[in-house]
Design an enzyme around this catalytic site. Structure first.
Site, short mmCIF file in Angstrom:
data_model
loop_
_atom_site.label_atom_id
_atom_site.label_comp_id
_atom_site.label_asym_id
_atom_site.label_seq_id
_atom_site.Cartn_x
_atom_site.Cartn_y
_atom_site.Cartn_z
N ARG A 191 0.86 -1.35 0.44
CA ARG A 191 0.13 -0.02 0.04
C ARG A 191 1.16 1.65 0.79
NH1 ARG A 191 -5.56 -0.87 1.77
NH2 ARG A 191 -6.14 -2.89 0.02
N ARG A 234 -4.02 6.54 0.78
CA ARG A 234 -4.68 7.35 1.48
C ARG A 234 -3.84 9.00 2.16
NH1 ARG A 234 -10.06 8.34 1.24
NH2 ARG A 234 -10.82 7.06 -0.47
N ARG A 241 -8.00 11.58 -5.80
CA ARG A 241 -9.23 10.37 -5.12
C ARG A 241 -9.90 11.68 -5.48
NH1 ARG A 241 -11.45 7.78 -4.85
NH2 ARG A 241 -11.83 6.38 -2.62
N ASP A 256 -6.62 -3.57 -7.73
CA ASP A 256 -6.50 -4.01 -6.46
C ASP A 256 -6.86 -5.60 -6.89
OD1 ASP A 256 -8.51 -2.69 -3.92
OD2 ASP A 256 -9.49 -5.10 -4.52
N TYR A 273 -13.63 -13.05 0.08
CA TYR A 273 -15.09 -11.49 -0.28
C TYR A 273 -16.19 -12.21 -1.41
CZ TYR A 273 -11.01 -8.05 1.21
OH TYR A 273 -10.35 -7.67 1.80
O1 1CP Z 1 0.52 0.27 -3.47
C1 1CP Z 1 -0.60 -0.05 -3.35
O2 1CP Z 1 -0.08 -1.67 -2.66
C2 1CP Z 1 -2.20 -0.26 -3.94
C3 1CP Z 1 -2.47 -1.40 -4.75
C4 1CP Z 1 -3.90 -1.90 -3.60
C5 1CP Z 1 -3.23 -3.43 -3.74
C6 1CP Z 1 -1.79 -4.02 -3.74
C7 1CP Z 1 -4.61 -1.64 -3.32
C8 1CP Z 1 -5.33 -0.24 -3.95
N1 1CP Z 1 -5.44 -2.85 -3.09
C9 1CP Z 1 -4.19 -4.12 -3.08
C10 1CP Z 1 -4.72 -5.75 -3.19
C11 1CP Z 1 -5.63 -5.89 -1.98
N2 1CP Z 1 -7.17 -5.16 -2.09
C12 1CP Z 1 -5.52 -6.78 -0.27
C13 1CP Z 1 -4.72 -7.09 -0.60
C14 1CP Z 1 -3.74 -6.42 0.20
C15 1CP Z 1 -3.80 -6.47 1.85
O3 1CP Z 1 -3.73 -7.19 2.22
O4 1CP Z 1 -4.48 -5.31 2.04
C16 1CP Z 1 -6.91 -6.73 0.29
C17 1CP Z 1 -7.45 -7.83 0.35
C18 1CP Z 1 -7.69 -6.11 -1.08
C19 1CP Z 1 -9.32 -5.68 -0.75
C20 1CP Z 1 -9.75 -4.68 0.14
N3 1CP Z 1 -9.85 -3.25 -1.31
C21 1CP Z 1 -9.48 -3.19 0.89
C22 1CP Z 1 -9.40 -4.59 2.61
C23 1CP Z 1 -10.99 -4.59 2.93
C24 1CP Z 1 -11.04 -6.27 4.03
O5 1CP Z 1 -11.33 -6.37 3.85
O6 1CP Z 1 -10.31 -5.49 5.46
C25 1CP Z 1 -9.75 -2.11 0.77
C26 1CP Z 1 -10.20 -0.94 1.83
C27 1CP Z 1 -9.73 -1.95 -0.48
C28 1CP Z 1 -9.91 -0.50 -1.03
C29 1CP Z 1 -7.93 -0.17 -1.42
N4 1CP Z 1 -7.37 -0.87 -2.23
C30 1CP Z 1 -6.29 -0.20 -2.58
C31 1CP Z 1 -6.11 0.92 -2.25
C32 1CP Z 1 -5.59 2.37 -2.35
C33 1CP Z 1 -7.65 1.10 -1.15
C34 1CP Z 1 -7.81 2.60 -0.15
C35 1CP Z 1 -9.00 2.59 -0.67
C36 1CP Z 1 -9.21 4.42 -1.87
O7 1CP Z 1 -8.48 4.46 -2.40
O8 1CP Z 1 -10.49 4.31 -2.45
#
Ligand code: 1CP
Length: 372
Positions: free
Chosen positions: A38, A42, A51, A87, A161
């Site tokens: 990540r 944010r 965003r 994602d 999911y």
């Molecule tokens: O730099 C980076 O790593 C960003 C790229 C990235 C990656 C590798 C994002 C953007 N998502 C992911 C993978 C991802 N998505 C995972 C595996 C990594 C981890 O465990 O953190 C998972 C479980 C998700 C699912 C997901 N997407 C969640 C988790 C929800 C939960 O179950 O607790 C969330 C909050 C998202 C939204 C998301 N994806 C990425 C960002 C920056 C965000 C935040 C929201 C946004 O900016 O809108």
């Protein structure tokens, strides 16, 4: 090299020197490479600005913008690898899954999977799906000075999911299907595994130099259940991805008890969360596989001397064996006020400086940073 002078993905990854790729392979390095899960997100004012105008899915649909978001942490932090901004849910959209990424929640589905027909209805993923993602990867291959990590969600974590319909704490429905409907479970795992392989191969073809498989929530399983219901699928994915020639990273949270089984997956690198001391992780994994991790992400909110001391402890433990990549034990946490970009930049510089090897490395390190 082909006459056109254009390097294929494989040639690019093999010919461009990279500390990150060397560490994945357990080769000697002159400093420990760093990247952060990540690292785009944010906490960055620039990301928050983007965003305001585009949703996460929209960013992924615009290759120039998506490449810009991916490169931002490389420019700001000086990390040794980029990770594709995307994602884990994105390729599921191409299989016909209707999802939304809800603010402060995560992925949400209106119609979670409950029966065999729902699995039959998932379209097989083909490499001509998501052309904008592969275009982003091609832009990044031209623009980046460090390797690009491509990624996919692993079948268990994606299934959680798809079946729960939202983030879960207990994974009750997921485990109910796993135990109670083993044929459905197998069908779902196989379908997701095929997607992961096709999607990861296409990312490498377009220029990704490594692949990380995010099995974030697999730590909710006992070792017995992991071995029975998940390990064979992960082994099959990594076996099929061997032909890409790129390092394969397997990561999950809360996986301390699973690490010896992780060593049987065929991964080149295993990601370790902060709950497990690296020495214990190394004992469980054995030698010959690189480790990646494992700083508690919440330490980014601690006073600098504490962050520095704990980072040094992680590095000391990680450097005892060849094949170590510094990272957080999970992603950069979202909080108000957010982690400062300057903190991550300073941390990256510290890791590089502390581990830079010349002459007698350990002696120099001890001399420069006496501690504990
Ligand atoms: O730099 C980076 O790593 C960003 C790229 C990235 C990656 C590798 C994002 C953007 N998502 C992911 C993978 C991802 N998505 C995972 C595996 C990594 C981890 O465990 O953190 C998972 C479980 C998700 C699912 C997901 N997407 C969640 C988790 C929800 C939960 O179950 O607790 C969330 C909050 C998202 C939204 C998301 N994806 C990425 C960002 C920056 C965000 C935040 C929201 C946004 O900016 O809108």
């Amino acid at each position: 090299m082909p006459d056109s002078g254009i390097l294929t993905a494989k040639e690019t990854t093999m010919t461009v020197p990279s500390t990150f790729l060397d560490a994945c392979r357990g080769k000697p390095v002159d400093h420990i490479p760093v990247w952060y899960m990540r690292q785009a997100g944010r906490y960055q004012p620039e990301y928050r600005k983007i965003r305001e105008r585009y949703s996460l899915v929209e960013i992924c649909q615009h290759p120039d913008l998506c490449a810009e978001v991916t490169m931002l942490p490389v420019q700001q932090l000086g990390v040794d690898a980029a990770i594709l901004f995307s994602d884990i849910m994105i390729p599921l959209g191409a299989m016909g899954v209707d999802f939304e990424i809800r603010e402060h929640v995560g992925p949400v589905l209106d119609a979670p999977i409950t029966r065999a027909a729902d699995i039959d209805h998932l379209r097989p993923f083909t490499s001509d799906a998501l052309p904008h993602v592969f275009e982003t990867v091609r832009i990044l291959r031209r623009e980046l000075t460090v390797p690009l990590i491509g990624f996919a969600g692993a079948p268990f974590t994606l299934a959680s999911y798809l079946i729960e319909g939202k983030p879960s704490r207990s994974y009750i429905r997921t485990k109910q299907m796993m135990w109670g409907e083993p044929e459905m479970w197998r069908a779902l795992m196989d379908k997701l595994a095929d997607m992961v392989v096709t999607y990861a191969e296409a990312q490498v073809e377009a220029g990704a130099a490594a692949i990380q498989l995010f099995d974030s929530w697999v730590g909710s399983l006992s070792v017995r259940d992991f071995r029975t219901y998940v390990l064979p699928t992960v082994q099959s994915i990594f076996r099929r991805l061997q032909t890409t020639g790129v390092p394969l990273i397997y990561f999950g949270v809360n996986t301390g008890e699973l690490l010896s089984a992780f060593a049987e997956t065929g991964a080149t690198v295993i990601g370790v969360d902060w709950r497990v001391p690296l020495a214990a992780a190394r004992e469980r994994v054995g030698s010959g596989i690189a480790l990646q991790g494992n700083l508690d992400p919440v330490l980014l909110f601690a006073p600098w001397p504490v962050l520095q001391r704990e980072t040094a402890a992680v590095l000391d433990a990680g450097m005892t064996h060849p094949g170590f990549i510094f990272n957080l034990g999970h992603g950069v946490a979202h909080h108000q006020p957010p982690v400062e970009v300057g903190t991550l930049r300073r941390l990256t510089e510290f890791v590089h400086e502390y581990t830079r090897r010349a002459g007698n490395p350990r002696a120099r390190i001890e001399e420069a940073y006496p501690h504990g």
